[in-house]
Design an enzyme around this catalytic site. Structure first.
Site, PDB file in Angstrom:
ATOM      1  N   ASN A  34     -36.244 -34.448  42.289  1.00 50.21           N
ATOM      2  CA  ASN A  34     -35.381 -34.602  41.118  1.00 50.21           C
ATOM      3  C   ASN A  34     -36.138 -35.469  40.115  1.00 50.21           C
ATOM      4  OD1 ASN A  34     -33.412 -35.189  39.248  1.00 50.21           O
ATOM      5  ND2 ASN A  34     -32.129 -36.409  40.626  1.00 50.21           N
ATOM      6  N   LYS A  64     -35.474 -36.187  37.199  1.00 49.43           N
ATOM      7  CA  LYS A  64     -34.608 -36.890  36.240  1.00 49.43           C
ATOM      8  C   LYS A  64     -35.177 -36.716  34.824  1.00 49.43           C
ATOM      9  CE  LYS A  64     -33.046 -39.816  39.951  1.00 49.43           C
ATOM     10  NZ  LYS A  64     -32.473 -41.074  40.407  1.00 49.43           N
ATOM     11  N   HIS A 107     -24.574 -35.288  40.521  1.00 49.62           N
ATOM     12  CA  HIS A 107     -25.422 -36.454  40.806  1.00 49.62           C
ATOM     13  C   HIS A 107     -24.684 -37.720  40.370  1.00 49.62           C
ATOM     14  CE1 HIS A 107     -28.678 -39.337  40.609  1.00 49.62           C
ATOM     15  NE2 HIS A 107     -29.334 -38.535  41.438  1.00 49.62           N
ATOM     16  N   GLU A 156     -25.594 -40.258  38.844  1.00 50.71           N
ATOM     17  CA  GLU A 156     -25.863 -40.686  37.460  1.00 50.71           C
ATOM     18  C   GLU A 156     -24.989 -39.909  36.485  1.00 50.71           C
ATOM     19  OE1 GLU A 156     -30.120 -40.238  37.636  1.00 50.71           O
ATOM     20  OE2 GLU A 156     -30.220 -41.926  39.024  1.00 50.71           O
ATOM     21  N   GLU A 169     -26.140 -39.095  48.878  1.00 49.37           N
ATOM     22  CA  GLU A 169     -26.939 -40.088  48.166  1.00 49.37           C
ATOM     23  C   GLU A 169     -26.105 -41.349  47.948  1.00 49.37           C
ATOM     24  OE1 GLU A 169     -30.365 -38.182  45.850  1.00 49.37           O
ATOM     25  OE2 GLU A 169     -28.650 -38.195  44.517  1.00 49.37           O
ATOM     26  N   GLY A 211     -32.887 -45.340  43.475  1.00 48.09           N
ATOM     27  CA  GLY A 211     -33.766 -46.044  42.539  1.00 48.09           C
ATOM     28  C   GLY A 211     -33.843 -47.537  42.782  1.00 48.09           C
ATOM     29  N   SER A 245     -34.111 -43.557  47.459  1.00 48.52           N
ATOM     30  CA  SER A 245     -35.329 -44.299  47.804  1.00 48.52           C
ATOM     31  C   SER A 245     -36.062 -43.738  49.012  1.00 48.52           C
ATOM     32  CB  SER A 245     -35.014 -45.787  47.987  1.00 48.52           C
ATOM     33  OG  SER A 245     -34.522 -46.338  46.771  1.00 48.52           O
TER      34      SER A 245
END
Ligand code: PGA
Length: 256
Positions: free
Chosen positions: A10, A12, A96, A98, A168, A174, A213
Site C-alpha cells: 500500500n 499510500k 483503510h 486512514e 490492521e 506507521g 509496521s
C-alpha cells in the site's frame, strides 16, 4: 485447505513517475523467485496506468480507494470501480483506517464501496482494526465484529468468496509498533470465526492479511501464524529490498 500468501504494498500517497520506475524495475527483476505467492502493488490512482504497464503481469495491480457509486455520472473527484478494472486493477483497498479516521468513512460507506468493488469485478481488501484506546478497553473483538459485520450484513457472507480481509490495528500503522504474533493470530482467528459462524467453507478460503509496521525482521513470525495469509505493507513497500524480503519470508513459508 492451504491458502496462498498475498503480499500487498500500500504505497499510500507516495511516489513519482521516476521513483516508481526504479522501485518497479527492482521488483520485476526478482519476481520470478516468488512464484508461490501473490505479489500486489497499490499505487496512487494517477500512477495506475503507468505502473500497470511496467508490471508486465507477474505482479498484480490494485487501487487504494474507489467511489461508492456504481454508475458513471456527476461525482466530481470520484473514481468508478470500472475505471480501475479497465486499467488492469484486480484489487482495491476499502475501509483503510486512514480513510475511516481522516475522511469520515463509516461502516455503511465502507460496505457500499465493498459492494461497488465487486460489482466492477474487483477484489476488495476490506481493512478492519481497533484503535489503542479500544484495545486497552477490551473492545477489540466488538470493533472487529462491528466493522466486519456491517459488510457481511450488506453484501452477504457469500461475497467473501471473492474478497480479502486485512486486520490492521490502528496503533500499529506507521508507528513501528507491531502486534505480536499472538495478538495477530487471535484477531485473525476471531475474524475467521465470524465468517465461519455463517459459512465454514468461505471462512476457510478467505485470505486474511495482517497490516501494521510489517518489516523484513518481523514478517516471518507474523506470517507463520495459522490464520495469517499475507500482509498489507505500507512503509516497507516503498523500498524494493524491504518489500522483497517480506515476499521472501512468505515464499519460504509457502507450500506452493
Ligand atoms: P505500515 O502501513 O506498514 O506503514 O504500518 C500499513 C498500512 O497502513 O496498510
Amino acid at each position: 485447505m492451504s491458502r496462498r500468501y498475498l503480499i500487498a504494498g500500500n504505497w499510500k500517497m507516495n511516489g513519482s513517475l521516476s521513483a516508481n520506475a526504479v522501485l518497479l524495475s527492482e521488483l520485476s527483476l526478482k519476481q520470478d523467485q516468488y512464484s508461490g505467492i501473490d505479489m500486489l502493488v497499490c499505487p496512487p490512482a494517477p500512477y495506475l496506468e503507468s505502473v500497470g504497464r511496467q508490471l508486465g503481469g507477474g505482479i498484480l495491480l490494485g487501487a487504494q480507494n474507489l467511489s461508492d457509486q456504481t454508475k458513471a455520472g456527476a461525482y466530481t473527484g470520484e473514481v468508478l470501480g470500472e475505471m480501475l478494472a479497465e486499467l488492469g486493477c484486480r484489487y482495491v483497498i476499502v475501509g483503510h483506517s486512514e480513510r475511516r479516521a481522516l475522511y469520515g468513512e463509516d461502516d455503511a460507506t465502507v460496505a457500499r464501496k465493498f459492494i461497488a468493488a465487486q460489482a466492477s469485478g474487483l477484489i476488495p481488501i476490506l481493512c478492519v482494526g481497533e484503535t489503542l484506546e479500544e484495545r486497552e478497553s477490551d473492545a477489540t473483538e466488538a470493533v472487529l465484529g462491528r466493522q466486519l459485520g456491517a459488510v457481511v450484513a450488506a453484501a452477504g457472507v457469500g461475497a467473501f468468496a471473492k474478497a480479502v480481509i486485512a486486520y490492521e490495528p490502528v496503533w500499529a500503522i506507521g508507528t513501528g509498533r507491531t502486534a505480536t504474533a499472538e495478538q495477530a493470530q487471535a484477531a485473525h482467528a476471531f475474524l475467521r470465526g465470524q465468517l465461519a459462524a455463517q459459512d465454514a467453507k468461505i471462512a476457510n478460503s478467505t485470505q486474511l492479511l495482517y497490516g501494521g509496521s510489517v518489516k523484513a525482521d518481523n514478517a516471518a513470525s507474523l506470517l507463520s501464524c495459522d490464520d495469517v495469509d499475507g500482509g498489507l505493507i505500507g512503509g516497507a513497500s516503498l523500498k524494493a529490498a524491504d518489500f522483497l524480503a517480506i515476499c521472501a519470508a512468505a515464499q519460504a513459508l509457502s507450500k506452493n
